[in-house]
Design an enzyme around this catalytic site. Structure first.
Site, PDB file in Angstrom:
ATOM      1  N   HIS A 180       2.379  39.541   6.611  1.00  0.00           N
ATOM      2  CA  HIS A 180       1.082  39.210   5.454  1.00  0.00           C
ATOM      3  C   HIS A 180       0.897  41.033   4.742  1.00  0.00           C
ATOM      4  O   HIS A 180       0.017  41.355   5.019  1.00  0.00           O
ATOM      5  CB  HIS A 180      -0.442  38.790   5.870  1.00  0.00           C
ATOM      6  CG  HIS A 180      -1.187  37.808   6.037  1.00  0.00           C
ATOM      7  ND1 HIS A 180      -1.397  37.150   7.849  1.00  0.00           N
ATOM      8  CD2 HIS A 180      -0.692  36.441   5.689  1.00  0.00           C
ATOM      9  CE1 HIS A 180      -1.208  35.894   7.456  1.00  0.00           C
ATOM     10  NE2 HIS A 180      -1.018  35.438   6.079  1.00  0.00           N
ATOM     11  N   ASN A 181       2.202  40.821   3.929  1.00  0.00           N
ATOM     12  CA  ASN A 181       2.027  42.141   2.955  1.00  0.00           C
ATOM     13  C   ASN A 181       2.424  41.665   1.768  1.00  0.00           C
ATOM     14  O   ASN A 181       2.767  40.647   0.800  1.00  0.00           O
ATOM     15  CB  ASN A 181       3.565  42.957   4.057  1.00  0.00           C
ATOM     16  CG  ASN A 181       4.743  42.056   3.985  1.00  0.00           C
ATOM     17  OD1 ASN A 181       5.055  41.718   3.331  1.00  0.00           O
ATOM     18  ND2 ASN A 181       4.998  42.249   5.359  1.00  0.00           N
ATOM     19  N   ALA A 182       3.148  42.989   0.912  1.00  0.00           N
ATOM     20  CA  ALA A 182       3.168  41.930  -0.826  1.00  0.00           C
ATOM     21  C   ALA A 182       4.640  41.665  -0.320  1.00  0.00           C
ATOM     22  O   ALA A 182       4.771  40.532  -1.780  1.00  0.00           O
ATOM     23  CB  ALA A 182       4.128  43.983  -1.106  1.00  0.00           C
ATOM     24  N   LEU A 183       5.338  41.419   0.078  1.00  0.00           N
ATOM     25  CA  LEU A 183       6.904  40.901   0.539  1.00  0.00           C
ATOM     26  C   LEU A 183       6.276  39.169   0.376  1.00  0.00           C
ATOM     27  O   LEU A 183       6.878  38.380  -0.138  1.00  0.00           O
ATOM     28  CB  LEU A 183       7.565  40.999   1.169  1.00  0.00           C
ATOM     29  CG  LEU A 183       8.344  40.690   0.874  1.00  0.00           C
ATOM     30  CD1 LEU A 183       9.916  40.938  -0.448  1.00  0.00           C
ATOM     31  CD2 LEU A 183       9.740  41.207   2.432  1.00  0.00           C
ATOM     32  N   HIS A 184       5.274  38.810   0.810  1.00  0.00           N
ATOM     33  CA  HIS A 184       5.148  37.536   1.360  1.00  0.00           C
ATOM     34  C   HIS A 184       3.739  37.376   0.139  1.00  0.00           C
ATOM     35  O   HIS A 184       4.024  35.984  -0.264  1.00  0.00           O
ATOM     36  CB  HIS A 184       3.211  37.598   2.603  1.00  0.00           C
ATOM     37  CG  HIS A 184       3.188  36.352   1.862  1.00  0.00           C
ATOM     38  ND1 HIS A 184       3.933  35.131   2.491  1.00  0.00           N
ATOM     39  CD2 HIS A 184       1.414  35.775   2.543  1.00  0.00           C
ATOM     40  CE1 HIS A 184       2.363  33.903   1.865  1.00  0.00           C
ATOM     41  NE2 HIS A 184       1.244  34.797   1.995  1.00  0.00           N
ATOM     42  N   HIS A 220      -3.736  36.877  -3.860  1.00  0.00           N
ATOM     43  CA  HIS A 220      -4.170  35.769  -3.115  1.00  0.00           C
ATOM     44  C   HIS A 220      -4.315  36.607  -1.261  1.00  0.00           C
ATOM     45  O   HIS A 220      -5.308  35.635  -0.088  1.00  0.00           O
ATOM     46  CB  HIS A 220      -3.313  34.555  -2.621  1.00  0.00           C
ATOM     47  CG  HIS A 220      -2.259  34.530  -1.846  1.00  0.00           C
ATOM     48  ND1 HIS A 220      -1.288  35.714  -2.394  1.00  0.00           N
ATOM     49  CD2 HIS A 220      -2.581  33.818  -0.326  1.00  0.00           C
ATOM     50  CE1 HIS A 220      -0.250  34.712  -1.280  1.00  0.00           C
ATOM     51  NE2 HIS A 220      -1.086  34.083  -0.282  1.00  0.00           N
ATOM     52  N   ASP A 221      -3.822  36.982  -1.092  1.00  0.00           N
ATOM     53  CA  ASP A 221      -3.264  37.737   0.548  1.00  0.00           C
ATOM     54  C   ASP A 221      -4.337  39.290   0.480  1.00  0.00           C
ATOM     55  O   ASP A 221      -4.022  40.228   1.860  1.00  0.00           O
ATOM     56  CB  ASP A 221      -2.739  37.457   1.215  1.00  0.00           C
ATOM     57  CG  ASP A 221      -2.882  36.066   2.670  1.00  0.00           C
ATOM     58  OD1 ASP A 221      -4.280  35.437   2.477  1.00  0.00           O
ATOM     59  OD2 ASP A 221      -1.737  35.835   2.666  1.00  0.00           O
ATOM     60  N   ASP A 330       1.418  29.033  -0.701  1.00  0.00           N
ATOM     61  CA  ASP A 330       1.316  29.665   0.590  1.00  0.00           C
ATOM     62  C   ASP A 330       2.159  29.342   1.583  1.00  0.00           C
ATOM     63  O   ASP A 330       1.825  30.865   2.273  1.00  0.00           O
ATOM     64  CB  ASP A 330      -0.912  29.629   0.329  1.00  0.00           C
ATOM     65  CG  ASP A 330      -0.760  30.607   1.375  1.00  0.00           C
ATOM     66  OD1 ASP A 330      -0.438  32.444   1.918  1.00  0.00           O
ATOM     67  OD2 ASP A 330      -2.039  30.702   2.080  1.00  0.00           O
ATOM     68  N   GLN A 381       6.578  26.419  15.309  1.00  0.00           N
ATOM     69  CA  GLN A 381       7.327  26.111  14.049  1.00  0.00           C
ATOM     70  C   GLN A 381       7.259  24.853  14.230  1.00  0.00           C
ATOM     71  O   GLN A 381       7.100  23.897  12.817  1.00  0.00           O
ATOM     72  CB  GLN A 381       8.837  26.718  13.736  1.00  0.00           C
ATOM     73  CG  GLN A 381       8.756  28.536  13.382  1.00  0.00           C
ATOM     74  CD  GLN A 381       7.504  28.464  12.226  1.00  0.00           C
ATOM     75  OE1 GLN A 381       7.840  27.774  11.138  1.00  0.00           O
ATOM     76  NE2 GLN A 381       7.153  29.704  12.465  1.00  0.00           N
TER      77      GLN A 381
HETATM   78  N1  LIG Z   1       5.822  29.699   9.383  1.00  0.00           N
HETATM   79  C1  LIG Z   1       4.631  29.348   9.564  1.00  0.00           C
HETATM   80  N2  LIG Z   1       4.338  29.453  11.206  1.00  0.00           N
HETATM   81  C2  LIG Z   1       3.485  29.207  11.965  1.00  0.00           C
HETATM   82  N3  LIG Z   1       2.595  29.379  11.392  1.00  0.00           N
HETATM   83  C3  LIG Z   1       2.446  29.887   9.286  1.00  0.00           C
HETATM   84  C4  LIG Z   1       4.008  29.245   8.563  1.00  0.00           C
HETATM   85  N4  LIG Z   1       3.662  30.317   7.589  1.00  0.00           N
HETATM   86  C5  LIG Z   1       2.500  30.276   7.214  1.00  0.00           C
HETATM   87  N5  LIG Z   1       1.607  30.184   8.519  1.00  0.00           N
HETATM   88  C6  LIG Z   1       0.201  30.149   9.138  1.00  0.00           C
HETATM   89  O1  LIG Z   1      -0.494  29.447   7.181  1.00  0.00           O
HETATM   90  C7  LIG Z   1      -1.269  30.324   6.972  1.00  0.00           C
HETATM   91  C8  LIG Z   1      -1.693  29.869   5.813  1.00  0.00           C
HETATM   92  O2  LIG Z   1      -3.077  31.115   5.492  1.00  0.00           O
HETATM   93  P1  LIG Z   1      -3.042  32.501   5.341  1.00  0.00           P
HETATM   94  O3  LIG Z   1      -1.931  33.264   4.830  1.00  0.00           O
HETATM   95  O4  LIG Z   1      -4.333  33.034   6.099  1.00  0.00           O
HETATM   96  O5  LIG Z   1      -1.760  32.093   7.435  1.00  0.00           O
HETATM   97  C9  LIG Z   1      -0.832  31.332   7.468  1.00  0.00           C
HETATM   98  C10 LIG Z   1      -0.537  31.207   8.841  1.00  0.00           C
HETATM   99  O6  LIG Z   1      -0.827  31.695  10.074  1.00  0.00           O
END
Ligand SMILES: Nc1ncnc2c1ncn2[C@@H]1O[C@@H]2COP(=O)(O)O[C@H]2[C@H]1O
Length: 446
Positions: A180-184, A220-221, A330, A381
């Site tokens: 959960h960083n700027a790249l995401h 959004h994050d 997302d 996954q």
């Molecule tokens: N590749 C992934 N594998 C498992 N969980 C994921 C993946 N990508 C996103 N998520 C989950 O999906 C959620 C979407 O909301 P959040 O960003 O709060 O947190 C994210 C992660 O918990």
């Protein structure tokens, strides 16, 4: 040098004229569509202790206080990284002027901006690909998209305020988070752009919708602490009490976004009713990314598709589709090509496991998926794709039956197959940390 525009005089709420879209650097409209016809604002009315934060002004102020407080509680997971200074959402501004990024970028001239976006953005967009590791892709990408859509002229935005806002957004993401960083945020913004370019949407979205879609994706994050809501609740984090254990993170991201919008003055020339409407709609988009409300949104989406009653000339329907697009963006990482998707999978698992380690250190129950001894990347996954991603993207493909949707479903199916059939030795490798790995350039396409 500041770009000055007159205040908007002609409110419009209609699709962005085609001659504006797709013309890189061509910004030629003279009127400004500032009118927000979104769904009824979602009002929050909650209290923390004696401090009321019914009005969003008070809330933003309160967040500032919390952000600047030296003594507010932090999560253990965050504390464990404490050797690196953690910038909470508003204290980062104190550091802004000394940051590497701002030293190099905040005082850029127009000439420099043009050079930069012409050079880089050409590769972002037409190929649906972007530089994931330039360290500033969120700022460059979002700025480019604002320019490309003509939003600066349409909304009379001050280019330098916009840039400052985006730098602040970039800085408010915690770079020590593996996922959960700027790249995401850049990844989600790029995907959101791709979805907004799909024929049904590009023909019907208004410039307001586009502005909101981009702002929501980029923010959004914001200030994500790298742990989930369950962790915040069980550690009595102040954000959990602030938002009464409901969409805790998403409310925080939204309030941070509002706070930065106000701090930067980006929309200060908007009539206050429009500004308030935009902030509410931004909230409604960001709150839709709460993954625990996935089924709620998905059943609504399915019901609309079954009844064939989504009409994109209706502003509420368009807003709903923007919510669904943002939700798809997302969690679209499993729909990207394997070499990229795999790296996101490792990054998100790193973050889960680091939360689990922290829970163990604090003798708390380890959250589901966060125990490194009980999970593998592949197992996570397969579950995530089967139960979360696939149901959503199948419905999205029903709504938007395009080559892009088919490509995404193709990647998703093949990625799931690969996780299921990985040879044992790769499976072992897939449980190891990859935080040192960088993401290569790549896109949604094949
Ligand atoms: N590749 C992934 N594998 C498992 N969980 C994921 C993946 N990508 C996103 N998520 C989950 O999906 C959620 C979407 O909301 P959040 O960003 O709060 O947190 C994210 C992660 O918990």
């Amino acid at each position: 040098m500041e770009v000055c525009y007159q205040l908007p005089v002609l409110p419009l709420d209609r699709p962005v004229p085609k001659h504006v879209l797709g013309r890189r650097g061509a910004i030629c409209l003279t009127s400004s569509p500032i009118l927000f016809g979104g769904p009824a604002p979602r009002q929050l009315s909650k209290r923390r202790g004696a401090i009321s934060y019914d009005s969003s002004d008070q809330t933003a102020l309160y967040i500032r206080m919390l952000g600047m407080s030296a003594s507010h509680p932090r999560t253990d997971a965050v504390r464990s990284e404490a050797e690196q200074p953690v910038r909470s959402v508003l204290s980062f501004q104190k550091n802004l002027h000394s940051s590497h990024y701002s030293r190099n970028h905040t005082h850029a001239t127009h000439h420099t901006l043009d050079q930069e976006y012409i050079g880089q953005a050409k590769t972002f967009i037409p190929l649906c690909s972007f530089f994931l590791d330039t360290g500033k892709s969120l700022v460059d990408l979002t700025l480019h998209l604002f320019i490309d859509y003509g939003l600066i002229k349409l909304f009379r935005l001050d280019l330098l305020k916009l840039r400052q806002f985006l730098v602040m957004v970039h800085e408010a993401y915690r770079r020590q988070n593996p996922y959960h960083n700027a790249l995401h945020a850049a990844d989600v913004t790029q995907a959101m752009y791709c979805y907004m370019q799909e024929p049904q949407l590009s023909e019907s979205l208004t410039s307001c919708d586009i502005l909101l879609g981009l702002l929501a994706a980029a923010t959004h994050d914001l200030d994500h602490p790298g742990v989930n809501q369950t962790f915040l609740i069980k550690t009595n984090h102040y954000l959990a009490s602030l938002y009464q254990n409901a969409s805790v993170l998403e409310n925080h991201h939204w309030k941070c976004a509002v706070s930065l919008l106000r701090e930067s003055g980006l929309l200060s020339h908007f009539p206050s009713e429009d500004r308030q409407n935009l902030e509410e709609r931004l909230g409604s988009l960001i709150l839709a990314t709460d993954i625990s409300r996935q089924n709620e949104y998905l059943s609504q989406f399915r019901a609309h598709l079954d009844r064939a009653d989504l009409h994109l000339n209706n502003s509420q329907n368009r807003h709903f589709i923007l919510q669904m697009a943002l939700k798809c963006a997302d969690i679209c990482n499993p729909c990207r090509p394997w070499h990229i998707s795999k790296l996101w999978s490792h990054k998100v698992t790193d973050e889960f496991f680091s939360q689990g380690d922290s829970e163990k250190r604090q003798n708390l129950d380890v959250s589901i998926l966060c125990d490194r001894n009980a999970n593998t990347v592949a197992k996570i996954q397969i579950g995530f794709i089967s139960f979360v991603v696939e149901p959503l993207f199948l419905e999205w493909a029903r709504f938007s039956d395009t080559p892009l949707s088919q490509i995404m479903l193709g990647h998703m199916t093949s990625n799931k197959y690969k996780w299921t059939h990985l040879p044992q030795e790769d499976l072992r490798e897939s449980t190891q940390s990859t935080s040192s790995k960088t993401l290569p350039q790549g896109g949604l396409g094949p």
